[in-house]
Design a protein around this motif. Structure first.
Motif, mmCIF file in Angstrom:
data_model
loop_
_atom_site.group_PDB
_atom_site.id
_atom_site.type_symbol
_atom_site.label_atom_id
_atom_site.label_comp_id
_atom_site.label_asym_id
_atom_site.label_seq_id
_atom_site.Cartn_x
_atom_site.Cartn_y
_atom_site.Cartn_z
ATOM 1 N N GLN A 190 0.858 -1.177 0.000
ATOM 2 C CA GLN A 190 0.000 0.000 0.000
ATOM 3 C C GLN A 190 0.905 1.242 0.000
ATOM 4 N N ARG A 191 0.514 2.240 -0.747
ATOM 5 C CA ARG A 191 1.282 3.482 -0.734
ATOM 6 C C ARG A 191 0.754 4.387 0.378
ATOM 7 N N LEU A 192 1.650 4.809 1.234
ATOM 8 C CA LEU A 192 1.245 5.648 2.364
ATOM 9 C C LEU A 192 1.429 7.118 2.032
ATOM 10 N N GLY A 193 0.610 7.941 2.669
ATOM 11 C CA GLY A 193 0.811 9.380 2.595
ATOM 12 C C GLY A 193 1.423 9.862 3.892
ATOM 13 N N GLY A 194 1.966 11.067 3.884
ATOM 14 C CA GLY A 194 2.552 11.619 5.100
ATOM 15 C C GLY A 194 3.913 12.209 4.811
ATOM 16 N N ASP A 242 9.388 16.027 19.730
ATOM 17 C CA ASP A 242 9.830 15.036 20.719
ATOM 18 C C ASP A 242 8.756 13.997 21.024
ATOM 19 N N ALA A 243 7.499 14.438 21.040
ATOM 20 C CA ALA A 243 6.424 13.494 21.382
ATOM 21 C C ALA A 243 6.302 12.435 20.283
ATOM 22 N N THR A 244 6.427 12.861 19.024
ATOM 23 C CA THR A 244 6.322 11.895 17.930
ATOM 24 C C THR A 244 7.538 10.977 17.920
ATOM 25 N N ASP A 278 1.943 9.896 9.557
ATOM 26 C CA ASP A 278 0.699 10.238 8.847
ATOM 27 C C ASP A 278 0.105 11.549 9.383
ATOM 28 N N ASP A 279 -0.992 11.964 8.778
ATOM 29 C CA ASP A 279 -1.550 13.273 9.129
ATOM 30 C C ASP A 279 -2.005 13.343 10.583
ATOM 31 N N ALA A 280 -2.282 12.178 11.177
ATOM 32 C CA ALA A 280 -2.708 12.155 12.583
ATOM 33 C C ALA A 280 -1.517 12.033 13.524
#
Ligand code: AMP
Ligand code: GLY
Length: 425
Positions: A190-194, A242-244, A278-280
């Motif tokens: 699957q191709r991911l976005g982000g 930092d959180a990500t 990803d966007d989220a």
């Protein structure tokens, strides 16, 4: 310590440069003309496993740091450890994380690590079915399908296809032998976005020490256009917060190390994760490399403070103490200067000039990637020739410095992107 670094690229130059600054005595095999300034270079090829083991023993080194993936996949670290030499780099079992995309995707699936939906395919018919299925997936997918050769293909075995037709053509091309045996099996996903980020972590098989993240620019041309390359430039720190980054550690890196250990793989080396956020804000694991990134290592080494040699030795001997490394708060930007014809068919043997002029600028380091000596001159000897790296108070300042140095480098037909570090954070 006396440390042997195996390899000859920009990554190895950056590692040797940083280790030498820590007061360690460096031997690099085979090295390159830039590395000679900080180390003793010995002409033993990276893939000459017998020669590398002999060299490590003859020189009585305390630690070997293996740069490239090919000798790791071929078992160099196993051979060195069997000879009693502490080695930073996974054995052949751990190196399969990079050496086989099918192995690694299946490992992610077994240990619940978020990754793009995928199928492993051994025939054109399998591939056509997988493409039809995966092209139809909804969010977080972007339109398209990604086709990957299972084995090592010098960073070129991935086609991000915009539609099913392109994907089918890429799969046929790979089954027809475009990447030799590496393409006998394909991973179709699957191709991911982000937005992508490279996160490298040192591990002793239990604990991890995350290095400052870097952002690569993979395509040849400005604006992320043109063919994929090994990397045309890097920026550290990357845009990730930092959180990500903590989510990447907890949801990707630590489960990987634990998963490997639970399957009997004692992984001592770098886990270099290609991550899509990803966007989220959720991290998706695209792939692992089993070695330091190139050119990610260049800006990361430029910013690293503390004794890298001691930390790598700790990882190699199962005694990594996380938290020992600190980072220059300033930013670093690395601009790759590539040869004419890169990536398809790079021209070699062109004289490289202006190296001293470039390096004379304050806070600029010109890492050699694909160079050789010919008489008194330095000539190009690979696709990516130099990694011109600069430090500045912020990415913008580092970028201006790096490009000022790039302007001083002479190389017929030189190629470089003009937008490294221009994306902002
Ligand atoms: P890899 O060698 O697997 O990292 O793939 C090389 C590049 O292809 C990555 O850095 C991404 O830019 C892109 N790529 C790989 N897998 C995917 C995916 N599932 N979705 C979108 N882009 C991808
Ligand atoms: N810069 C990409 C890599 O090292 O694979």
């Amino acid at each position: 310590m006396k440390i042997l670094v195996v390899g000859s690229g920009g990554r190895e130059h950056a590692l040797a440069w940083r280790l030498a600054k820590g007061g360690h005595e460096l031997v690099v095999a085979p090295g390159n003309p830039g590395i000679e300034a900080v180390a003793t270079c010995v002409p033993v090829a990276a893939m000459d496993l017998d020669g590398q083991v002999r060299l490590a023993i003859e020189r009585g080194v305390d630690l070997v740091v293996v740069g490239p993936e090919a000798p790791l996949c071929a078992g160099l670290a196993d051979r060195l450890r069997a000879a009693g030499v502490p080695t930073f780099g996974p054995g052949a079992d751990g190196a399969r994380l990079e050496g086989s995309k099918a192995f690694s995707k299946q490992l992610f699936a077994r240990h619940g690590i978020r990754t793009a939906a995928f199928r492993v395919c051994g025939s054109v018919a399998d591939a056509d079915l997988a493409i039809a299925e995966l092209a139809a997936l909804a969010a977080p997918a972007r339109r398209g399908v990604v086709v990957k050769a299972d084995g090592l293909a010098a960073g070129k075995g991935v086609v991000v296809a915009d539609d099913a037709d392109q994907a089918r053509a890429a799969a046929r091309d790979m089954f027809d032998g475009r990447f030799g045996d590496a393409g006998a099996r394909l991973v179709i996903e699957q191709r991911l976005g982000g937005r992508e980020v490279s996160v490298m972590a040192l591990t002793d098989g239990i604990r991890v020490e995350i290095l400052a993240p870097a952002e690569d620019h993979k395509t040849l041309l400005d604006g992320d256009r043109g063919p994929n390359t090994g990397g045309m430039g890097t920026v550290s720190p990357a845009w990730i917060d930092d959180a990500t980054l903590a989510r990447v550690r907890d949801e990707v890196l630590l489960p990987t190390v634990a998963g490997l250990a639970s399957e009997g793989v004692d992984y001592r080396g770098v886990l270099y994760a290609g991550i899509m956020i990803d966007d989220a804000g959720a991290p998706w694991l695209l792939e692992y490399n089993c070695r330091f990134g190139d050119p990610e290592t260049q800006p990361v080494m430029a910013r690293l403070e503390g004794d890298l040699g001691a930390v790598l030795h700790g990882a190699a001997t199962g005694e990594l103490v996380p938290g020992a490394l600190t980072w220059d708060r300033r930013a670093a930007v690395c601009v790759v200067v590539a040869a004419a014809g890169y990536p398809e068919s790079p021209r070699t043997g062109d004289e490289v000039t202006g190296l001293d002029a470039g390096a004379d600028l304050t806070d600029v380091i010109v890492f050699h990637a694909g160079t050789a000596r010919r008489g008194g001159a330095v000539v190009s000897a690979g696709g990516r020739v130099l990694g011109v790296t600069a430090i500045g108070d912020d990415v913008g300042a580092a970028r201006v410095r790096a490009y000022a140095a790039v302007e001083r480098i002479g190389l017929a037909g030189k190629q470089f992107r003009t937008d490294i570090g221009a994306r902002g954070r």
